[in-house]
Write a protein that holds these residues in place. Structure first.
Motif, PDB file in Angstrom:
ATOM      1  N   ARG A  70    -159.257  31.113 -11.586  1.00  0.00           N
ATOM      2  CA  ARG A  70    -158.181  29.392 -10.951  1.00  0.00           C
ATOM      3  C   ARG A  70    -156.731  29.582 -11.473  1.00  0.00           C
ATOM      4  NH1 ARG A  70    -155.489  26.325  -9.719  1.00  0.00           N
ATOM      5  NH2 ARG A  70    -156.088  24.568  -7.876  1.00  0.00           N
ATOM      6  N   THR A  71    -157.518  29.459 -13.160  1.00  0.00           N
ATOM      7  CA  THR A  71    -155.672  29.491 -14.014  1.00  0.00           C
ATOM      8  C   THR A  71    -154.597  30.536 -13.189  1.00  0.00           C
ATOM      9  OG1 THR A  71    -157.334  28.956 -15.564  1.00  0.00           O
ATOM     10  CG2 THR A  71    -155.377  29.080 -16.493  1.00  0.00           C
ATOM     11  N   ASP A  92    -169.141  23.538  -9.542  1.00  0.00           N
ATOM     12  CA  ASP A  92    -169.506  22.809 -11.049  1.00  0.00           C
ATOM     13  C   ASP A  92    -170.045  23.114 -12.253  1.00  0.00           C
ATOM     14  OD1 ASP A  92    -166.759  25.076 -11.120  1.00  0.00           O
ATOM     15  OD2 ASP A  92    -164.954  23.305 -12.304  1.00  0.00           O
ATOM     16  N   ASP A  93    -170.253  21.489 -10.558  1.00  0.00           N
ATOM     17  CA  ASP A  93    -171.227  20.352 -11.494  1.00  0.00           C
ATOM     18  C   ASP A  93    -172.064  19.433  -9.574  1.00  0.00           C
ATOM     19  OD1 ASP A  93    -172.427  18.034 -12.164  1.00  0.00           O
ATOM     20  OD2 ASP A  93    -170.908  18.072 -13.927  1.00  0.00           O
ATOM     21  N   ALA A  99    -159.063  26.079   1.531  1.00  0.00           N
ATOM     22  CA  ALA A  99    -157.492  24.898   0.594  1.00  0.00           C
ATOM     23  C   ALA A  99    -158.583  23.769   1.639  1.00  0.00           C
ATOM     24  CB  ALA A  99    -156.661  25.534   1.537  1.00  0.00           C
ATOM     25  N   PHE A 103    -159.410  31.546   3.411  1.00  0.00           N
ATOM     26  CA  PHE A 103    -158.208  31.603   2.328  1.00  0.00           C
ATOM     27  C   PHE A 103    -158.467  29.846   3.061  1.00  0.00           C
ATOM     28  CE2 PHE A 103    -157.579  35.334  -0.057  1.00  0.00           C
ATOM     29  CZ  PHE A 103    -156.786  34.413  -0.838  1.00  0.00           C
ATOM     30  N   ARG A 130    -145.581  26.532  -7.932  1.00  0.00           N
ATOM     31  CA  ARG A 130    -145.811  26.625  -9.532  1.00  0.00           C
ATOM     32  C   ARG A 130    -144.547  26.489 -10.395  1.00  0.00           C
ATOM     33  NH1 ARG A 130    -149.912  25.046 -11.910  1.00  0.00           N
ATOM     34  NH2 ARG A 130    -148.847  24.473 -13.583  1.00  0.00           N
ATOM     35  N   ALA A 162    -153.315  29.888 -10.969  1.00  0.00           N
ATOM     36  CA  ALA A 162    -151.930  28.280 -10.861  1.00  0.00           C
ATOM     37  C   ALA A 162    -150.530  29.287 -11.597  1.00  0.00           C
ATOM     38  CB  ALA A 162    -152.815  27.593 -12.047  1.00  0.00           C
ATOM     39  N   LEU A 192    -162.750  22.603  -0.890  1.00  0.00           N
ATOM     40  CA  LEU A 192    -163.052  21.716  -2.146  1.00  0.00           C
ATOM     41  C   LEU A 192    -164.594  20.958  -2.405  1.00  0.00           C
ATOM     42  CD1 LEU A 192    -161.356  20.248  -4.086  1.00  0.00           C
ATOM     43  CD2 LEU A 192    -161.432  18.181  -2.348  1.00  0.00           C
ATOM     44  N   ALA A 214    -142.879  23.519  -9.377  1.00  0.00           N
ATOM     45  CA  ALA A 214    -143.486  22.318  -9.814  1.00  0.00           C
ATOM     46  C   ALA A 214    -142.658  21.109 -10.225  1.00  0.00           C
ATOM     47  CB  ALA A 214    -145.015  21.954 -10.291  1.00  0.00           C
ATOM     48  N   LYS A 215    -142.783  19.689  -9.175  1.00  0.00           N
ATOM     49  CA  LYS A 215    -141.871  18.636  -9.579  1.00  0.00           C
ATOM     50  C   LYS A 215    -143.166  17.577 -10.232  1.00  0.00           C
ATOM     51  CE  LYS A 215    -141.025  17.228  -5.846  1.00  0.00           C
ATOM     52  NZ  LYS A 215    -140.445  16.795  -4.421  1.00  0.00           N
ATOM     53  N   GLU A 228    -164.973  35.888 -16.439  1.00  0.00           N
ATOM     54  CA  GLU A 228    -164.878  34.641 -14.883  1.00  0.00           C
ATOM     55  C   GLU A 228    -164.314  35.452 -13.615  1.00  0.00           C
ATOM     56  OE1 GLU A 228    -163.367  31.088 -16.670  1.00  0.00           O
ATOM     57  OE2 GLU A 228    -165.421  29.989 -16.180  1.00  0.00           O
ATOM     58  N   GLN A 287    -163.416  31.965  -8.801  1.00  0.00           N
ATOM     59  CA  GLN A 287    -162.898  30.948  -7.963  1.00  0.00           C
ATOM     60  C   GLN A 287    -161.922  30.329  -6.997  1.00  0.00           C
ATOM     61  OE1 GLN A 287    -161.129  30.872 -12.355  1.00  0.00           O
ATOM     62  NE2 GLN A 287    -163.577  30.313 -13.565  1.00  0.00           N
ATOM     63  N   ARG A 292    -166.197  23.996  -4.025  1.00  0.00           N
ATOM     64  CA  ARG A 292    -165.966  24.582  -5.404  1.00  0.00           C
ATOM     65  C   ARG A 292    -166.170  23.763  -6.639  1.00  0.00           C
ATOM     66  NH1 ARG A 292    -160.445  24.999  -5.181  1.00  0.00           N
ATOM     67  NH2 ARG A 292    -159.901  24.422  -3.534  1.00  0.00           N
ATOM     68  N   ALA A 293    -166.507  22.462  -5.765  1.00  0.00           N
ATOM     69  CA  ALA A 293    -166.780  21.477  -7.111  1.00  0.00           C
ATOM     70  C   ALA A 293    -168.688  21.000  -7.157  1.00  0.00           C
ATOM     71  CB  ALA A 293    -167.259  19.961  -6.066  1.00  0.00           C
TER      72      ALA A 293
END
Ligand SMILES: Nc1ncnc2c1ncn2[C@@H]1O[C@H](COP(=O)(O)OP(=O)(O)OP(=O)(O)O)[C@@H](O)[C@H]1O
Ligand SMILES: [Mg+2]
Lengths: 255, 291
Positions: free
Chosen positions: B266-267, B153-154, B141, B137, B276, B270, B146, B279-280, B261, B217, B149-150
């Motif tokens: 991820r969704t 994706d690509d 984070a 975890f 969240r 979230a 990051l 969330a501000k 998936e 994810q 995970r990037a």
């Protein structure tokens, strides 16, 4: 002129499978200028971006950034030299949140193991995250930074890409059709925002089909057609140029 | 704790750790179908170190973890030259080589298997699973996570953003190897026995399924996936149905259709995240552009 050029292409050529897509293209972008790269569909504009950012190696010529030949520099190192770009088709990471996408843009700013091991995802007040939030706010993006980007509307995602490209603190920012698909209101906002970016000294190289956007933003343009440079000068000059009119004939975009 | 539950918790703990070892590469976009091979290196490494060489338990674990990490590091270079299904096959072939070596090396017990003398009870297994979960975890984070995970994706865009794709992927293989080595060592010392047949292609398939069905994810995926895969067959067993493997197979297919998936996306995280709920919106900062 070339003494103060920040980015120069010198005799750059590129062929794909025997087909010459970029043919001996040269131009100099003066430091701090807002420079447009225009031309009909398939002219080779995106390919020029790909060659400058190192997606493909060039066949001939040189790409010179601030006096250094970067033609053979691996693409991941070019951003560290001040070169950053966006993509014609949105290339945000779909499974990352807005803040995470923007923080990815800071990757070249992260130095050493300590930065790499910083748990940015757990620290909403950490420097990287605060910079990302501030950049989103400056771009007028009033959105939840924790939202996964694939859930957001097109115009917002398009703008997040520009913000992401800015996070590396580039000296040259290359934008490939940043206004495509935006409504007139969003387009005007984008132009205004890019002018504030330019005012901070960032050199802009913009590919765009929307000629009123180019007119509003760019001080000078290069026109490509079938991989060759056919014009360099002001947009008004381009619109009056017979060769340019010929190239656009039928599309009436420049008329 | 009853013997039955202790047994389930032991295997669950090993599975969670094992799943995280595969997850670390999968999260960066690399599929590893050689999990059993990496786990076997850890299991045999400590079995040989403690039982044959008579080294202490801690040394057995240290050897299992570093040896598996080192082998993973080395194997990453040829494996990362391959893509997609070829990478899956390359890792699969690697695992076959490992189990073949174990099977035909007398010092490793060969087909008879090898008794491991030092016993590790269930509690250290549970704590190790909690520790590895926390570690992964944290990794996800971090800015390194990051980048992982990037890359998932690509890869092209990540590279243009300055991510050193090869270095991140090799690091993921190495970290994954260390975790797989730990899971193998825990297995060897808890069950006090290792045999090559256990580290079969089926085991590699299962652990990859834990990860893919759980979801790649977020770091929740392997945890939920291995709990699901460890407990559902047990519940089906309690149901006493002789059809349990058929039902289980049908459940897997259904999961793949309903949640392509993975169970945890991820969704979903979230949506469920407490932070969240409050969330501000980002506060407008000073107008100057930092340069
Ligand atoms: N990777 C590639 N392989 C083969 N051909 C390519 C490749 N990339 C671009 N091309 C070709 O090069 C030519 C120029 O394409 P490019 O995308 O650069 O045009 P463009 O000026 O950006 O057009 P548009 O305005 O439609 O975006 C096209 O004919 C395209 O098919
Ligand atoms: Mg294009």
């Amino acid at each position: 002129m070339s003494a103060e050029a920040i980015l120069s292409l010198r005799g750059v050529s590129k062929a794909f499978g025997g087909l010459k897509v970029i043919d001996d293209v040269s131009f100099d972008i003066p430091k701090g200028e807002r420079f447009g790269l225009i031309g009909p569909n398939g002219a080779g504009k995106t390919t020029v971006f790909n060659l400058i950012s190192g997606v493909y190696p060039i066949d001939a010529g040189q790409v010179v950034l601030e006096g250094n030949d970067i033609s053979t520099l691996p693409s991941r190192k070019r951003i560290r030299n001040g070169l950053s770009r966006s993509f014609q088709n949105i290339r945000l990471m779909p499974h990352l949140s807005v803040a995470e996408n923007v923080m990815l843009g800071q990757h070249s700013q992260a130095l050493g193991l300590l930065d790499l091991m910083t748990p940015v995802g757990w620290l909403p007040r950490q420097r990287f995250r605060r910079e990302a939030d501030a950049a989103l706010a400056r771009a007028g993006l009033d959105i939840d930074p924790g939202e996964v980007v694939s859930n957001l509307p097109y115009g917002i995602r398009k703008k997040i890409e520009v913000v992401r490209a800015l996070m590396s603190k580039p000296r040259v920012l290359m934008l490939d059709e940043p206004a495509a698909g935006l409504n007139p209101r969003e387009t005007a906002d984008l132009a205004a925002f890019l002018k504030t970016v330019s005012d901070q000294g960032v050199t802009l190289l913009v590919v765009e089909h929307d000629m009123s956007f180019v007119k509003n933003l760019c001080e000078r343009v290069v026109v490509l057609n079938f991989g060759s440079k056919i014009f360099e000068g002001t947009l008004a000059g381009a619109q009056a140029d017979p060769a340019v009119r010929e190239a656009y004939l039928g599309t009436r975009r420049v008329a | 704790m009853s013997g039955y539950w202790a047994g389930i918790l032991a295997i669950l703990s090993i599975n969670v750790i094992f799943a995280y070892s595969i997850y670390v590469t999968a999260a960066a976009g690399q599929l590893n179908l050689g999990g059993a091979g990496f786990q076997a290196i850890g299991a045999y490494g400590t079995a040989y170190a403690t039982t044959t060489l008579g080294l202490p338990l801690w040394a057995g674990f240290a050897i299992a973890i570093t040896l598996t990490a080192f082998v993973s590091f080395l194997i990453a270079f040829p494996v990362l030259r391959t893509r997609g299904v070829y990478m899956v096959l390359a890792t699969y072939a690697f695992a076959q080589v490992v189990s073949g070596i174990a099977l035909y090396t007398p010092a490793l017990g060969g087909a008879m298997g090898k008794v491991v003398t030092e016993y590790v009870p269930v509690w250290p297994l549970i704590f190790s699973a909690i520790g590895v979960t926390f570690l992964v975890f944290y990794l996800m984070a971090s800015r390194f996570g990051l980048a992982m995970r990037a890359l998932h994706d690509d890869e092209l865009v990540s590279t243009i953003m300055g991510v050193n794709a090869r270095a991140v992927q090799v690091a993921c293989f190495t970290i994954g190897g260390a975790i797989a080595g730990l899971s193998g060592a825990l297995y060897a010392h808890h069950f006090a026995f290792v045999e090559a047949q256990y580290f079969s292609p089926l085991l590699s398939i299962f652990v990859l399924l834990f990860v893919l069905i759980g979801g790649t994810q977020t770091a929740w995926g392997p945890l939920i996936g291995s709990v699901f895969f460890t407990l559902v067959p047990e519940f089906l067993r309690l149901g006493g149905s002789s059809w349990r493997y058929v039902i289980f197979g049908a459940v897997i297919v259904a999961m793949m259709i309903l949640r392509p998936e993975g169970i945890v996306t991820r969704t979903l995280v979230a949506k469920l995240s407490p932070s969240r709920w409050f969330a501000k919106k980002p506060v407008a900062q000073e107008a100057s552009l930092e340069r």
